[in-house]
Scaffold this motif. Sequence first.
Motif, PDB file in Angstrom:
ATOM      1  N   UNK A   1      11.291   2.615   6.756  1.00  0.00           N
ATOM      2  CA  UNK A   1      11.346   4.058   6.563  1.00  0.00           C
ATOM      3  C   UNK A   1       9.983   4.731   6.605  1.00  0.00           C
ATOM      4  N   UNK A   2       8.918   3.969   6.354  1.00  0.00           N
ATOM      5  CA  UNK A   2       7.560   4.520   6.349  1.00  0.00           C
ATOM      6  C   UNK A   2       6.785   4.221   7.630  1.00  0.00           C
ATOM      7  N   UNK A   3       7.420   3.585   8.591  1.00  0.00           N
ATOM      8  CA  UNK A   3       6.696   3.072   9.759  1.00  0.00           C
ATOM      9  C   UNK A   3       6.020   4.160  10.605  1.00  0.00           C
ATOM     10  N   UNK A   4       6.553   5.393  10.537  1.00  0.00           N
ATOM     11  CA  UNK A   4       6.004   6.469  11.375  1.00  0.00           C
ATOM     12  C   UNK A   4       4.972   7.327  10.657  1.00  0.00           C
ATOM     13  N   UNK A   5       4.732   7.040   9.361  1.00  0.00           N
ATOM     14  CA  UNK A   5       3.760   7.838   8.604  1.00  0.00           C
ATOM     15  C   UNK A   5       2.354   7.559   9.142  1.00  0.00           C
ATOM     16  N   UNK A   6       1.623   8.625   9.461  1.00  0.00           N
ATOM     17  CA  UNK A   6       0.269   8.487  10.018  1.00  0.00           C
ATOM     18  C   UNK A   6      -0.742   8.966   8.981  1.00  0.00           C
TER      19      UNK A   6
ATOM     20  N   UNK B   1      -6.776   7.479   7.717  1.00  0.00           N
ATOM     21  CA  UNK B   1      -7.517   6.279   8.113  1.00  0.00           C
ATOM     22  C   UNK B   1      -7.110   5.812   9.505  1.00  0.00           C
ATOM     23  N   UNK B   2      -5.815   5.947   9.815  1.00  0.00           N
ATOM     24  CA  UNK B   2      -5.364   5.550  11.150  1.00  0.00           C
ATOM     25  C   UNK B   2      -5.924   6.493  12.217  1.00  0.00           C
ATOM     26  N   UNK B   3      -5.865   7.793  11.949  1.00  0.00           N
ATOM     27  CA  UNK B   3      -6.320   8.782  12.929  1.00  0.00           C
ATOM     28  C   UNK B   3      -7.826   8.732  13.144  1.00  0.00           C
ATOM     29  N   UNK B   4      -8.567   8.516  12.047  1.00  0.00           N
ATOM     30  CA  UNK B   4     -10.030   8.589  12.126  1.00  0.00           C
ATOM     31  C   UNK B   4     -10.655   7.267  12.545  1.00  0.00           C
ATOM     32  N   UNK B   5     -10.126   6.142  12.044  1.00  0.00           N
ATOM     33  CA  UNK B   5     -10.770   4.845  12.268  1.00  0.00           C
ATOM     34  C   UNK B   5      -9.956   3.911  13.164  1.00  0.00           C
ATOM     35  N   UNK B   6      -8.801   3.475  12.675  1.00  0.00           N
ATOM     36  CA  UNK B   6      -8.081   2.408  13.356  1.00  0.00           C
ATOM     37  C   UNK B   6      -7.741   2.746  14.804  1.00  0.00           C
ATOM     38  N   UNK B   7      -7.229   3.945  15.041  1.00  0.00           N
ATOM     39  CA  UNK B   7      -6.830   4.302  16.410  1.00  0.00           C
ATOM     40  C   UNK B   7      -8.026   4.339  17.352  1.00  0.00           C
TER      41      UNK B   7
ATOM     42  N   UNK C   1       6.521  -7.783  -6.750  1.00  0.00           N
ATOM     43  CA  UNK C   1       5.392  -7.570  -5.843  1.00  0.00           C
ATOM     44  C   UNK C   1       5.816  -6.765  -4.620  1.00  0.00           C
ATOM     45  N   UNK C   2       6.958  -7.103  -4.054  1.00  0.00           N
ATOM     46  CA  UNK C   2       7.423  -6.411  -2.845  1.00  0.00           C
ATOM     47  C   UNK C   2       7.727  -4.943  -3.099  1.00  0.00           C
ATOM     48  N   UNK C   3       8.070  -4.599  -4.352  1.00  0.00           N
ATOM     49  CA  UNK C   3       8.423  -3.223  -4.657  1.00  0.00           C
ATOM     50  C   UNK C   3       7.332  -2.480  -5.426  1.00  0.00           C
ATOM     51  N   UNK C   4       6.166  -3.091  -5.557  1.00  0.00           N
ATOM     52  CA  UNK C   4       5.044  -2.371  -6.152  1.00  0.00           C
ATOM     53  C   UNK C   4       4.704  -1.163  -5.284  1.00  0.00           C
ATOM     54  N   UNK C   5       4.615   0.043  -5.852  1.00  0.00           N
ATOM     55  CA  UNK C   5       4.294   1.225  -5.035  1.00  0.00           C
ATOM     56  C   UNK C   5       2.999   1.068  -4.241  1.00  0.00           C
ATOM     57  N   UNK C   6       1.979   0.484  -4.877  1.00  0.00           N
ATOM     58  CA  UNK C   6       0.706   0.324  -4.168  1.00  0.00           C
ATOM     59  C   UNK C   6       0.821  -0.658  -3.013  1.00  0.00           C
TER      60      UNK C   6
ATOM     61  N   UNK D   1       2.564   2.712   4.661  1.00  0.00           N
ATOM     62  CA  UNK D   1       2.216   4.129   4.795  1.00  0.00           C
ATOM     63  C   UNK D   1       0.776   4.308   5.267  1.00  0.00           C
ATOM     64  N   UNK D   2      -0.153   3.628   4.610  1.00  0.00           N
ATOM     65  CA  UNK D   2      -1.578   3.873   4.811  1.00  0.00           C
ATOM     66  C   UNK D   2      -2.138   3.141   6.029  1.00  0.00           C
ATOM     67  N   UNK D   3      -1.458   2.146   6.532  1.00  0.00           N
ATOM     68  CA  UNK D   3      -1.950   1.291   7.620  1.00  0.00           C
ATOM     69  C   UNK D   3      -3.194   0.516   7.201  1.00  0.00           C
ATOM     70  N   UNK D   4      -3.297   0.191   5.909  1.00  0.00           N
ATOM     71  CA  UNK D   4      -4.428  -0.602   5.437  1.00  0.00           C
ATOM     72  C   UNK D   4      -4.035  -2.078   5.383  1.00  0.00           C
ATOM     73  N   UNK D   5      -5.056  -2.926   5.248  1.00  0.00           N
ATOM     74  CA  UNK D   5      -4.813  -4.371   5.377  1.00  0.00           C
ATOM     75  C   UNK D   5      -5.329  -5.168   4.189  1.00  0.00           C
ATOM     76  N   UNK D   6      -5.292  -4.589   2.986  1.00  0.00           N
ATOM     77  CA  UNK D   6      -5.778  -5.309   1.808  1.00  0.00           C
ATOM     78  C   UNK D   6      -4.950  -6.552   1.501  1.00  0.00           C
ATOM     79  N   UNK D   7      -3.762  -6.610   2.048  1.00  0.00           N
ATOM     80  CA  UNK D   7      -2.928  -7.790   1.824  1.00  0.00           C
ATOM     81  C   UNK D   7      -3.537  -9.031   2.467  1.00  0.00           C
ATOM     82  N   UNK D   8      -4.368  -8.867   3.503  1.00  0.00           N
ATOM     83  CA  UNK D   8      -4.901 -10.041   4.203  1.00  0.00           C
ATOM     84  C   UNK D   8      -5.779 -10.862   3.271  1.00  0.00           C
ATOM     85  N   UNK D   9      -6.808 -10.221   2.697  1.00  0.00           N
ATOM     86  CA  UNK D   9      -7.685 -11.000   1.826  1.00  0.00           C
ATOM     87  C   UNK D   9      -6.996 -11.347   0.505  1.00  0.00           C
TER      88      UNK D   9
END
Length: 407
Positions: free
Chosen positions: A41-46, A49-55, A134-139, A146-154
């Motif tokens: 449901x959040x896959x299209x949220x931009x 950070x995505x607009x300025x950096x990742x893209x 963990x899967x339902x933690x808002x953060x 939503x944010x397109x961030x990758x803190x889950x990797x580390x």
Amino acid sequence: MDRYIRGLLKRELTFGGYRITGSELIFLVFAGVLAVLVRVGLRSFVADDWSIYWSNWLMELEEKGFSALAEDFYDYAPPVMYLLYGITLLPVNAMTALKGFCCLLEFTGALVIAGIVAECTGSRRRARLAGIFFLFLPTVILNAAAWSQCDIIYTFLILCSVYFLLKDRTWTGMWFYGAAFAVKLQTLFIFPLLVILWVRRKVDLKHFVTIPLMYLAGIVPAWLAGRPFMELIGIYAFQGKKDRWSLSIKFPNIYQIIGNNYFLDEYVSAGMYLILGILMLVLFWMAYQNVRVTKEYVILGVVFFGMLTTYFLPHMHERYLYLTDAFLLIYVMIRVRRFPMFIAASFLTVVGYGEYLTGREPSVAYGVLAFIQLAQLVIIGLDLYHFPACEEERRELDRREEGRIPG
């Protein structure tokens, strides 16, 4: 028919060495599907950070290929850029691919969290609940979906590191820690715990070689692509220079109390000396404590150092408690009476996320949130302080149960 269905729900199924009842399996499947739907449901949220950096980074990689890594348009560690380069080769939407990869890691991380809780408590029920929470933690949901961030990797790599350290597979655990450091500098938040494990002879000095080796392995491809070696060695230092405009970026720490936008250079220097001094005192005290390094002690140490370092370090972002929140979840599953702390911690981090994603200032001032975070830190610090006494009480109970002493 009803008897047959009740029988199916109570029947115990075995997958390898894992046992689960039919009702538990249905619950897990339902929770998993719901977690997927929330993320879809959040896959299209931009996000900005995505607009300025990742893209823009992806555009550079698409146009110039792998050779683009020779340039300095990016300030993330090179392994993250390798992931982005791999995404450019896929015939799918780049943002969907990045979010999908990180969300997949969230599910894998939930399994590791469940494994750690099972290792620490021996309770399959608590383990399953930890993974679902963990899967339902808002953060967690907002960070990637939503944010397109990758803190889950580390965070995932640190979870694996701690899991293997708890299993006394030291080399494997330290290789994972080294991999995490190659991805994100914030891995150092919990480095003091490794010093304590070394003091307690749970980790040898030779194991620390994994950290520079994994970092070097992470930058070699970018170096071969043409970026100067010394630039790659100092990429984390370059990251630190970007946030000079504020002492705290939507993060509830001491700088929200004493003044976030004043005496920037002075407070930065003072803050660095302050946290180094605090860490030296804490490490000295912990090194001389008569305490048995249990699995709970390791988890408690991760939470404590994660909270302590971020509270006094300048230039902290709202996302920098992601790792700590994951381990706080594990801790409250071990010590259930601390569960209200987990709820409070989740609220604190969501506030910063909410301001970033919506552009609206929170209704609660960050100075107030900083005092709440300080209270959280004090409670965890007291748990650590009283841990030797708690351990002695547990040993006494064990001895009584085993009949080693009268009474």
